[in-house]
Write an enzyme that holds these catalytic residues in place. Structure first.
Site, PDB file in Angstrom:
ATOM      1  NE  ARG A 244      26.859 -52.533  -0.427  1.00 33.69           N
ATOM      2  CZ  ARG A 244      26.116 -53.545   0.463  1.00 33.69           C
ATOM      3  NH1 ARG A 244      26.775 -54.350   1.171  1.00 33.69           N
ATOM      4  NH2 ARG A 244      24.976 -53.287   0.016  1.00 33.69           N
TER       5      ARG A 244
ATOM      6  CD  GLU B 184      19.430 -42.811  17.830  1.00 35.45           C
ATOM      7  OE1 GLU B 184      18.422 -43.487  18.147  1.00 35.45           O
ATOM      8  OE2 GLU B 184      20.006 -42.430  16.524  1.00 35.45           O
TER       9      GLU B 184
ATOM     10  CG  HIS C 276      15.980 -42.893  15.710  1.00 32.22           C
ATOM     11  ND1 HIS C 276      17.074 -43.693  15.594  1.00 32.22           N
ATOM     12  CD2 HIS C 276      15.406 -42.942  14.332  1.00 32.22           C
ATOM     13  CE1 HIS C 276      17.006 -44.540  14.682  1.00 32.22           C
ATOM     14  NE2 HIS C 276      15.925 -44.293  14.037  1.00 32.22           N
TER      15      HIS C 276
ATOM     16  CG  LEU D  28      19.689 -43.658  -5.412  1.00 34.39           C
ATOM     17  CD1 LEU D  28      19.061 -42.288  -4.773  1.00 34.39           C
ATOM     18  CD2 LEU D  28      20.115 -43.464  -6.765  1.00 34.39           C
ATOM     19  N   GLY D  29      18.693 -46.089  -1.769  1.00 34.33           N
ATOM     20  CA  GLY D  29      18.065 -47.439  -1.794  1.00 34.33           C
ATOM     21  C   GLY D  29      16.425 -46.871  -1.914  1.00 34.33           C
ATOM     22  NE  ARG D  30      14.006 -51.088   1.078  1.00 30.53           N
ATOM     23  CZ  ARG D  30      14.309 -52.205   1.607  1.00 30.53           C
ATOM     24  NH1 ARG D  30      14.029 -53.177   0.970  1.00 30.53           N
ATOM     25  NH2 ARG D  30      15.112 -52.232   2.539  1.00 30.53           N
TER      26      ARG D  30
ATOM     27  N   GLY E 285      20.358 -42.101   8.501  1.00 36.59           N
ATOM     28  CA  GLY E 285      20.436 -43.560   8.567  1.00 36.59           C
ATOM     29  C   GLY E 285      20.815 -44.232  10.145  1.00 36.59           C
ATOM     30  NE  ARG E 286      19.810 -48.130  12.794  1.00 36.13           N
ATOM     31  CZ  ARG E 286      18.603 -47.941  12.405  1.00 36.13           C
ATOM     32  NH1 ARG E 286      18.299 -46.902  12.237  1.00 36.13           N
ATOM     33  NH2 ARG E 286      17.816 -48.885  12.401  1.00 36.13           N
TER      34      ARG E 286
ATOM     35  N   GLY F 195      12.443 -40.298  11.924  1.00 40.82           N
ATOM     36  CA  GLY F 195      12.072 -40.277  10.533  1.00 40.82           C
ATOM     37  C   GLY F 195      11.049 -40.811  10.370  1.00 40.82           C
TER      38      GLY F 195
HETATM   39  O1  A2R Z   1      25.696 -50.384  -1.428  1.00 41.15           O
HETATM   40  P1  A2R Z   1      24.415 -50.567  -2.227  1.00 41.15           P
HETATM   41  O2  A2R Z   1      24.740 -50.376  -3.828  1.00 41.15           O
HETATM   42  O3  A2R Z   1      23.789 -51.939  -2.090  1.00 41.15           O
HETATM   43  O4  A2R Z   1      23.479 -49.559  -1.848  1.00 41.15           O
HETATM   44  C1  A2R Z   1      22.678 -49.664  -0.864  1.00 41.15           C
HETATM   45  C2  A2R Z   1      23.584 -48.872   0.143  1.00 41.15           C
HETATM   46  N1  A2R Z   1      24.503 -49.313   1.075  1.00 41.15           N
HETATM   47  C3  A2R Z   1      25.843 -49.100   1.014  1.00 41.15           C
HETATM   48  N2  A2R Z   1      26.405 -48.088   0.611  1.00 41.15           N
HETATM   49  C4  A2R Z   1      27.614 -47.762   0.690  1.00 41.15           C
HETATM   50  N3  A2R Z   1      28.526 -48.678   1.620  1.00 41.15           N
HETATM   51  C5  A2R Z   1      27.780 -49.927   2.171  1.00 41.15           C
HETATM   52  N4  A2R Z   1      28.485 -50.566   2.739  1.00 41.15           N
HETATM   53  C6  A2R Z   1      26.377 -49.847   1.938  1.00 41.15           C
HETATM   54  N5  A2R Z   1      25.462 -50.876   2.492  1.00 41.15           N
HETATM   55  C7  A2R Z   1      24.333 -50.389   1.883  1.00 41.15           C
HETATM   56  O5  A2R Z   1      22.457 -48.221   1.148  1.00 41.15           O
HETATM   57  C8  A2R Z   1      21.435 -49.040  -0.828  1.00 41.15           C
HETATM   58  O6  A2R Z   1      21.363 -47.973  -1.914  1.00 41.15           O
HETATM   59  C9  A2R Z   1      21.070 -48.550   0.464  1.00 41.15           C
HETATM   60  C10 A2R Z   1      20.149 -49.068   1.518  1.00 41.15           C
HETATM   61  O7  A2R Z   1      18.905 -48.985   0.682  1.00 41.15           O
HETATM   62  P2  A2R Z   1      17.928 -50.151   1.005  1.00 41.15           P
HETATM   63  O8  A2R Z   1      18.390 -51.429   1.589  1.00 41.15           O
HETATM   64  O9  A2R Z   1      16.608 -50.047   0.175  1.00 41.15           O
HETATM   65  O10 A2R Z   1      17.369 -49.650   2.578  1.00 41.15           O
HETATM   66  P3  A2R Z   1      16.190 -48.524   2.745  1.00 41.15           P
HETATM   67  O11 A2R Z   1      14.922 -49.169   3.077  1.00 41.15           O
HETATM   68  O12 A2R Z   1      16.245 -47.313   1.968  1.00 41.15           O
HETATM   69  O13 A2R Z   1      16.653 -48.011   4.255  1.00 41.15           O
HETATM   70  C11 A2R Z   1      17.931 -47.423   4.693  1.00 41.15           C
HETATM   71  C12 A2R Z   1      18.109 -47.089   6.107  1.00 41.15           C
HETATM   72  C13 A2R Z   1      17.750 -48.347   7.137  1.00 41.15           C
HETATM   73  O14 A2R Z   1      18.707 -49.379   7.206  1.00 41.15           O
HETATM   74  C14 A2R Z   1      17.956 -47.448   8.381  1.00 41.15           C
HETATM   75  O15 A2R Z   1      19.061 -47.473   8.634  1.00 41.15           O
HETATM   76  C15 A2R Z   1      17.586 -46.194   7.914  1.00 41.15           C
HETATM   77  O16 A2R Z   1      17.737 -46.107   6.448  1.00 41.15           O
HETATM   78  O17 A2R Z   1      16.039 -46.038   8.436  1.00 41.15           O
END
Ligand code: A2R
Length: 309
Positions: free
Chosen positions: A171, A257, A275, A148-150, A227-228, A277
């Site tokens: 996390r 990919e 891919h 639940l990020g950006r 995501g990936r 998105g």
């Molecule tokens: O884990 P948290 O509470 O920091 O939440 C982040 C979550 N996240 C994870 N969740 C579970 N296990 C992990 N090891 C883990 N690492 C990160 O993913 C956070 O809610 C979310 C990422 O959000 P943002 O950093 O805001 O990234 P955004 O801009 O939403 O893009 C997400 C992904 C990119 O990395 C590309 O792979 C794809 O969307 O385009």
């Protein structure tokens, strides 16, 4: 003399034009002899535009100061190696949130309503003989968001507009968010009708969606991966989609990919997407602008607009 930079893969035309207007750009991906190009320009390269950068490439560029990645996900860059060498890394967050969230909901509807098949049904003239089959809906269902990020938050907003209930796993619990938090992904998968993946790739999330998680999602459950590919146990996913242990999947990303497991091509319960998105004109242009803005800021000695290292 303009700064010389290294570009590691094809970028958007507009982004390439903007880079060429400011810098002397060397295109690694177009070089017949990559090693020869690197050897020739290495002493003058302070910046890379693009991803696919490991520690070995960094070591060949002793003056490298910054890697400006095109994309929010930067798992193709060894950030540990960059940090160790005092090299900055930037990405392109936020500008793609809306495009990503829109296509996520689009793929969910496409899967629930079997839109690709419905289009084929009409084109192939089958409608004159028989009505199209009945399908399912999103409203009233629970969507579990992994990450639940950006972007995840924008998906959550739109899922609510579809009258879905939103739950999430990451996390950390986010106390300001109104959705139910699951500390355990397996528990969330058990309670969700739809599981949407929008977390980053890399070691910490590799195969996080295991066979057990897919089993918990179950024969009525739908997986959506934005995501990936590395987040999912892909062989288990293919097997379970084939034998009905998982209800369906909408997949924008894959493990290797552009290679997609061929077993998916014949499955009715799958929607496949290349891919794409963030692949709209307006969003890709903004992403390209952010790559350029990071480089410009760096060379001006100003704060970087979107640094991750
Ligand atoms: O884990 P948290 O509470 O920091 O939440 C982040 C979550 N996240 C994870 N969740 C579970 N296990 C992990 N090891 C883990 N690492 C990160 O993913 C956070 O809610 C979310 C990422 O959000 P943002 O950093 O805001 O990234 P955004 O801009 O939403 O893009 C997400 C992904 C990119 O990395 C590309 O792979 C794809 O969307 O385009």
């Amino acid at each position: 003399m303009p700064e010389e930079i290294l570009q590691t893969h094809k970028l958007l035309d507009r982004c390439e034009r903007e880079l060429a207007a400011r810098y002397t750009v060397h295109k690694l991906h177009e070089a017949a002899d990559k090693e020869a190009l690197i050897a020739e320009i290495a002493p003058r390269i302070r910046a890379i535009a693009g991803g696919n950068v490991d520690g070995a490439l960094m070591d060949k560029l002793p003056k490298l100061e910054i890697i400006a990645n095109f994309g929010v996900g930067y798992d193709s860059i060894d950030t540990t190696a960059a940090r160790a060498r005092n090299i900055r890394v930037t990405n392109t967050p936020n500008v793609l949130n809306d495009a990503m969230a829109e296509i996520t909901i689009g793929l969910m509807i496409a899967l629930a309503r079997r839109l690709p098949q419905a289009d084929q049904f009409v084109r192939q003239g089958k409608w004159a003989r028989v009505g199209y089959r009945l399908q399912s809906e999103l409203n009233g269902k629970t969507v579990g968001i992994l990450g639940l990020g950006r972007i995840g938050k924008e998906i959550a907003l739109r899922a609510q507009a579809m009258k879905m209930r939103v739950i999430y796993h990451g996390r950390h619990r986010q106390p300001d968010e109104p959705y139910l938090y699951y500390q355990n992904l397996l528990d969330m998968a058990r309670d969700a009708d739809w599981l949407v993946l929008i977390a980053p790739g890399g070691k910490s999330t590799e195969r996080i969606v295991s066979r057990e998680v897919l089993t918990a999602l179950g024969p009525e459950g739908y997986l959506v991966n934005m995501g990936r590919g590395s987040l999912v146990d892909e062989p288990a996913l293919v097997e379970m989609l084939t034998n009905g242990q998982l209800g369906g999947a909408a997949l924008d990303v894959f493990d290797k990919e552009p290679n997609v497991p061929e077993a998916l091509f014949s499955l009715d319960n799958v929607v496949l997407s290349p891919h794409q998105g963030s692949a709209t004109h307006q969003t890709r242009n903004k992403m390209g602008d952010l790559v350029v803005a990071n480089l410009v800021a760096h060379f001006a000695g100003e704060p970087l607009p979107s640094a991750v290292v």
